[in-house]
Design an enzyme around this catalytic site. Structure first.
Site, short mmCIF file in Angstrom:
data_model
loop_
_atom_site.label_atom_id
_atom_site.label_comp_id
_atom_site.label_asym_id
_atom_site.label_seq_id
_atom_site.Cartn_x
_atom_site.Cartn_y
_atom_site.Cartn_z
N LYS A 1 0.85 -1.21 0.00
CA LYS A 1 0.00 0.00 0.00
C LYS A 1 0.87 1.25 0.00
O LYS A 1 0.61 2.22 -0.71
CB LYS A 1 -0.96 -0.03 1.20
N GLN B 1 -4.71 -1.50 9.32
CA GLN B 1 -4.64 -2.84 8.74
C GLN B 1 -5.25 -3.87 9.69
O GLN B 1 -4.94 -3.91 10.88
CB GLN B 1 -3.16 -3.19 8.43
N ASP C 1 -11.10 2.70 3.63
CA ASP C 1 -11.44 1.28 3.47
C ASP C 1 -12.95 1.09 3.30
O ASP C 1 -13.40 0.00 2.94
CB ASP C 1 -11.03 0.49 4.73
N1 GUN Z 1 -6.99 -6.87 5.94
C1 GUN Z 1 -7.31 -7.64 4.86
N2 GUN Z 1 -7.83 -6.87 3.88
C2 GUN Z 1 -7.85 -5.61 4.33
C3 GUN Z 1 -8.27 -4.37 3.77
O1 GUN Z 1 -8.76 -4.27 2.63
N3 GUN Z 1 -8.10 -3.28 4.57
C4 GUN Z 1 -7.59 -3.35 5.83
N4 GUN Z 1 -7.49 -2.22 6.53
N5 GUN Z 1 -7.20 -4.49 6.38
C5 GUN Z 1 -7.33 -5.60 5.62
#
Ligand code: GUN
Length: 285
Positions: A52, A96, A119
Site C-alpha cells: 500500500k 490494517q 477502506d
Molecule cells: N486486511 C485484509 N484486507 C484488508 C483491507 O482491505 N483493509 C484493511 N485495513 N485491512 C485488511
C-alpha cells in the site's frame, strides 16, 4: 481455455488515472496523505502495508506509517486514530486488519471519521454502499467489479454467486453485483448444495480463504471466475481459493493469484484516497 484477466494491467491503468489527478491537485497546492497503521507483526499484514505504501509513492500520495507493537492497548490505538482524525495532512486512515485480540476491531473502525475511512468499513459508509449512493468504494469488491467489466460481460440478469460472507468482501461484493442487476446468491460454510449452486453461476467470486476450495466441477462452462483468496499452499507458495489449472480449462475468464484481485484492492484504495482529498478540498468533479 479461459482468458486470464490481468489484474496488474487493470490496476496500473487505475493508478495512472489517480496519479494524473494527484498531479493536477499538486499544481494547485493540494497535497494528498494516507496514514497507514499496523499493529503487531503479522507477516501477511506487513506485506500488504508495504504494498500500500509503495502504491502511494507511485501515484504521488504521501504515506505516513504508524507501526505499533503487538501489546498496544485499545485505548492507545483509539487515541492515535483520534489524532489522525484531526491531522489535516492526513486525508485517509487505514488501520490494517486483523488487530491483536485485546483490541476491538469495531471500536477502532467506528472511531475513524467517515470522511477519512478509505477502506469504507465505517457503518456510515457501509450503509451508503447498501443504499448504492456511496463515495468510498469497498476496495476489494470494487476491484472485482473492474475485473468483471474487463471481460465485457454485464452482470445484469446473470446468476452471480459469491462464496464467503465477510464484512470486507462477501457482503459488499453481493451489494455491488446487485446494484448491477445481477441475481446474487451468497454461499457460506452452512450452505447446502454448494457445488450445485456454484456450478450454475455465470459469475463466480470466491472469497473463502482456503487453497483448492473451488474445483472444476463447481465451475459452469464459460463462467467468469474471480479468485479473491490469498492463501499459502503446502509448499508455502501464494495461491488463491481456486484450483487454477483445472478451472481454467472450463471457465471463460479467470483471475490468477497473484496478479488478479490483489493489485486491484490497492488501486481502489488509491482511488478512495483521491476521493477523500477532493472532498476535503471542496472539489466536486
Ligand atoms: N486486511 C485484509 N484486507 C484488508 C483491507 O482491505 N483493509 C484493511 N485495513 N485491512 C485488511
Amino acid at each position: 481455455m479461459a482468458v486470464r484477466i490481468d489484474g496488474k494491467a487493470v490496476s496500473a491503468r487505475v493508478k495512472a488515472d489517480v496519479k494524473k489527478e494527484i498531479e493536477q491537485l499538486k499544481s494547485r497546492g493540494i497535497e494528498a496523505g494516507l496514514a497507514v497503521v499496523i499493529v503487531g507483526d503479522n507477516p501477511a499484514s506487513r506485506v500488504y502495508v508495504n504494498n500500500k505504501k509503495k502504491a502511494c509513492s507511485e501515484v504521488g500520495i504521501t504515506s505516513y506509517e504508524y507501526a505499533l507493537p503487538q501489546d498496544t492497548t485499545e485505548e492507545e490505538l483509539l487515541s492515535l486514530v483520534e489524532k489522525l482524525n484531526n491531522d489535516s495532512r492526513v486525508n485517509g486512515i487505514l488501520v490494517q486488519l486483523p488487530l491483536p485480540e485485546q483490541i476491538d476491531e469495531h471500536a477502532v473502525i467506528n472511531t475513524i471519521v467517515p470522511e477519512k475511512d478509505v477502506d469504507a468499513f465505517h457503518p456510515e459508509n457501509v450503509g451508503h454502499i447498501m443504499i448504492g449512493d456511496y463515495k468510498f468504494l469497498p476496495c476489494t469488491p470494487a476491484g472485482v467489479m473492474e475485473l468483471i467489466a474487463e471481460t465485457g460481460i454485464d452482470p445484469c440478469g446473470k446468476s452471480c454467486v459469491v462464496i464467503g460472507r465477510s464484512n470486507i468482501v462477501g457482503k459488499p461484493m453481493a451489494m455491488l453485483l446487485l446494484h448491477k442487476n445481477g441475481t446474487v446468491t451468497v454461499c457460506h460454510s452452512r450452505t447446502k448444495d454448494l457445488k450445485e449452486i456454484c456450478a450454475n453461476a455465470d459469475i463466480l467470486v470466491s472469497a473463502v480463504g482456503k487453497a483448492n476450495f473451488v474445483t472444476a466441477d463447481m465451475v459452469k462452462q464459460g463462467a467468469v471466475v474471480i479468485d479473491v483468496g490469498m492463501n499459502r499452499n503446502e509448499e508455502g507458495k501464494l495461491c488463491g481459493d481456486v484450483c487454477y489449472d483445472e478451472c481454467e480449462k472450463k471457465a471463460g475468464y479467470i483471475t490468477p493469484v497473484p496478479g488478479g484481485v490483489g493489485p486491484m484492492t490497492i488501486a481502489m484504495l488509491m482511488k478512495n484516497t483521491l476521493t477523500a482529498v477532493k472532498a476535503a478540498n471542496g472539489i466536486t468533479d
